[in-house]
Motif scaffolding. Structure first.
Motif, PDB file in Angstrom:
ATOM      1  N   UNK A  49      26.303 -44.050  40.381  1.00  0.00           N
ATOM      2  CA  UNK A  49      25.972 -45.260  39.645  1.00  0.00           C
ATOM      3  C   UNK A  49      24.491 -45.630  39.711  1.00  0.00           C
ATOM      4  N   UNK A  50      23.782 -45.113  40.694  1.00  0.00           N
ATOM      5  CA  UNK A  50      22.352 -45.420  40.790  1.00  0.00           C
ATOM      6  C   UNK A  50      21.672 -44.421  41.706  1.00  0.00           C
ATOM      7  N   UNK A  51      20.422 -44.115  41.427  1.00  0.00           N
ATOM      8  CA  UNK A  51      19.641 -43.257  42.314  1.00  0.00           C
ATOM      9  C   UNK A  51      18.203 -43.751  42.329  1.00  0.00           C
ATOM     10  N   UNK A  52      17.501 -43.390  43.401  1.00  0.00           N
ATOM     11  CA  UNK A  52      16.113 -43.799  43.551  1.00  0.00           C
ATOM     12  C   UNK A  52      15.338 -42.643  44.170  1.00  0.00           C
ATOM     13  N   UNK A  53      14.202 -42.278  43.581  1.00  0.00           N
ATOM     14  CA  UNK A  53      13.448 -41.131  44.086  1.00  0.00           C
ATOM     15  C   UNK A  53      12.763 -41.446  45.423  1.00  0.00           C
ATOM     16  N   UNK A  54      12.331 -40.388  46.086  1.00  0.00           N
ATOM     17  CA  UNK A  54      11.650 -40.569  47.367  1.00  0.00           C
ATOM     18  C   UNK A  54      10.205 -41.034  47.211  1.00  0.00           C
ATOM     19  N   UNK A  55       9.591 -40.655  46.081  1.00  0.00           N
ATOM     20  CA  UNK A  55       8.172 -40.958  45.912  1.00  0.00           C
ATOM     21  C   UNK A  55       7.929 -41.788  44.653  1.00  0.00           C
ATOM     22  N   UNK A  56       8.354 -43.011  44.664  1.00  0.00           N
ATOM     23  CA  UNK A  56       8.134 -43.878  43.512  1.00  0.00           C
ATOM     24  C   UNK A  56       8.952 -43.402  42.339  1.00  0.00           C
ATOM     25  N   UNK A  57       8.479 -43.601  41.149  1.00  0.00           N
ATOM     26  CA  UNK A  57       9.251 -43.247  39.969  1.00  0.00           C
ATOM     27  C   UNK A  57      10.325 -44.273  39.701  1.00  0.00           C
ATOM     28  N   UNK A  58      11.035 -44.069  38.615  1.00  0.00           N
ATOM     29  CA  UNK A  58      12.040 -45.038  38.190  1.00  0.00           C
ATOM     30  C   UNK A  58      13.413 -44.737  38.771  1.00  0.00           C
ATOM     31  N   UNK A  59      14.101 -45.780  39.143  1.00  0.00           N
ATOM     32  CA  UNK A  59      15.502 -45.642  39.503  1.00  0.00           C
ATOM     33  C   UNK A  59      16.306 -45.371  38.228  1.00  0.00           C
ATOM     34  N   UNK A  60      17.429 -44.720  38.395  1.00  0.00           N
ATOM     35  CA  UNK A  60      18.326 -44.460  37.267  1.00  0.00           C
ATOM     36  C   UNK A  60      19.657 -45.160  37.527  1.00  0.00           C
ATOM     37  N   UNK A  61      20.257 -45.680  36.445  1.00  0.00           N
ATOM     38  CA  UNK A  61      21.516 -46.399  36.571  1.00  0.00           C
ATOM     39  C   UNK A  61      22.536 -45.867  35.555  1.00  0.00           C
ATOM     40  N   UNK A  62      23.800 -45.984  35.921  1.00  0.00           N
ATOM     41  CA  UNK A  62      24.859 -45.699  34.967  1.00  0.00           C
ATOM     42  C   UNK A  62      24.722 -46.675  33.801  1.00  0.00           C
ATOM     43  N   UNK A  63      24.912 -46.174  32.591  1.00  0.00           N
ATOM     44  CA  UNK A  63      24.676 -46.986  31.396  1.00  0.00           C
ATOM     45  C   UNK A  63      25.478 -48.284  31.401  1.00  0.00           C
ATOM     46  N   UNK A  64      26.720 -48.204  31.829  1.00  0.00           N
ATOM     47  CA  UNK A  64      27.576 -49.380  31.738  1.00  0.00           C
ATOM     48  C   UNK A  64      27.317 -50.392  32.851  1.00  0.00           C
ATOM     49  N   UNK A  65      26.451 -50.039  33.811  1.00  0.00           N
ATOM     50  CA  UNK A  65      26.153 -50.955  34.907  1.00  0.00           C
ATOM     51  C   UNK A  65      24.702 -51.430  34.905  1.00  0.00           C
TER      52      UNK A  65
END
Length: 127
Positions: A49-65
């Motif tokens: 449902x969500x992820x976050x990189x180790x070195x900045x960058x954008x988090x990603x989320x499941x579309x419906x959440x």
């Protein structure tokens, strides 16, 4: 090896904001790991449902959440968090955090991309 332990689950009333935490051990630098949250609802497959990189960058989320959940990390305290706003019974699931040693500014929500998973914490949304 990174050990991950989730906390913050339990019974929650609909609409009450919820924050889950994932504590990483200090064996290896937490900051070198891409991190993610997964959940598995009863009778359904596990989903990232969500992820976050180790070195900045954008988090990603499941579309419906997207817009209702927020992932964040605290390198100094080896802590990963997930905030869920306006939870509803459809959010009832076992929530687990995951990590993979990867120095990157991008991340993935695919379970196959992660090598370490916590045991999970059960969240039940019910009035």
């Amino acid at each position: 090896r990174v050990h991950l332990v989730e906390t913050g689950g339990g019974p929650v009333q609909p609409g009450v904001p919820l924050t889950l935490s994932c504590q990483g051990s200090d064996v290896l630098p937490f900051r070198d790991y891409n991190l993610a949250w997964f959940r598995q609802a009863p009778g359904k497959e596990r989903e990232g449902i969500a992820c976050i990189p180790s070195r900045g960058g954008n988090a990603l989320y499941a579309d419906d959440l997207e817009g209702r959940i927020a992932i964040s990390r605290d390198h100094a305290n080896h802590l990963l968090s997930l905030q869920i706003d306006n939870p509803n019974p459809g959010d009832t699931a076992m929530y687990s955090c995951a990590g993979v040693h990867r120095i990157a500014s991008v991340c993935s929500r695919a379970a196959s991309d992660y090598t370490h998973f916590g045991p999970g914490t059960l969240v039940t949304i019910s009035s």
